[in-house]
Enzyme design. Sequence first.
Site, PDB file in Angstrom:
ATOM      1  N   SER A 189     -20.650  11.379  26.630  1.00 53.47           N
ATOM      2  CA  SER A 189     -21.329  12.457  26.067  1.00 53.47           C
ATOM      3  C   SER A 189     -22.596  12.904  26.946  1.00 53.47           C
ATOM      4  CB  SER A 189     -22.002  12.053  24.892  1.00 53.47           C
ATOM      5  OG  SER A 189     -22.869  12.701  23.883  1.00 53.47           O
ATOM      6  N   CYS A 190     -23.032  14.120  26.759  1.00 54.60           N
ATOM      7  CA  CYS A 190     -24.131  14.626  27.522  1.00 54.60           C
ATOM      8  C   CYS A 190     -25.019  15.674  26.476  1.00 54.60           C
ATOM      9  CB  CYS A 190     -23.500  15.142  28.745  1.00 54.60           C
ATOM     10  SG  CYS A 190     -22.557  16.931  28.444  1.00 54.60           S
ATOM     11  N   GLY A 191     -25.332  16.699  26.926  1.00 55.69           N
ATOM     12  CA  GLY A 191     -26.177  17.698  26.205  1.00 55.69           C
ATOM     13  C   GLY A 191     -25.049  18.776  25.406  1.00 55.69           C
TER      14      GLY A 191
END
Length: 284
Positions: free
Chosen positions: A240-242
């Site tokens: 996951s990230c932004g």
Amino acid sequence: MEYPLVTTAWLEANLFEANLVLLDASMQSVVGKEPILYDEFVCIPRSQKFDIEKVFCDTTSSQLHAMPTPEQFEQGATALGIDRDSLVVIYDNQGIYSAPRAWWMFKLMGHENVYVLDGGLPQWLSEARMTSESYQPTILDEESVPYVADFQPKLICDANYVLESLGGDSVILDARAPGRFAGEVGEPRPGVRCGHIPGSVNLPFGELLREHRMKRVEDLQAMFEQLVGEQGSEQERIFSCGSGITACILILASVASSHDKAVLYDGSWADWGSNAELPIEQGA
């Protein structure tokens, strides 16, 4: 999966191979690092633009930078003259930033013969290799065949999948900066809560790079082992990230370190943090 990167020297030696398709997956929006700016446009010869922000994304989705549907991808790939036999090499103008997103997109569509240029355009320029001032025009002829995707749904997931994975055998890795992960720094997108997915582990994407290039395989393996333990080599890794872009840098590093159980949470924190019904944690 085999090693997913090629060197600048390899690309220069193979640049004019007939089945090679070279794609520039640079993005206008660069988040999470100081962007490299250019006074004038430059690209590697034979490059075509691979537009993640306007073409190779699902513009009908409310999700930011959503992966394209197989049909959308097929249409875009066909327009670039890409077919199932193409050897695809992808780079971006930040080194390693958005190219891994495009690489994972091809993997998602079942295309195995795809690689990221290690170091991207900055590395290429630093070695004074040949450049062009414009993209190569796409020429389609009667022999061009439509691209046919072989969608691999297990390489991508949504919030429900992540929620059901909490407390299980999977490990969730978050590519955002430590301040955002801990909830100490506000999110760049309005309406998104601060913090992280409960139980997730922070691995800022910049830590995987040495200048513009990916760190050595043994260094990557040591980093992942330190974060998830020796057992982590057998665990599914959810990334996951932004908004689903830089998480793919982590996937690239994970695959480069010989791990083969990667899943992208495409909505990432922009999706999770916007849903008040989903649990969050704060603090390192």
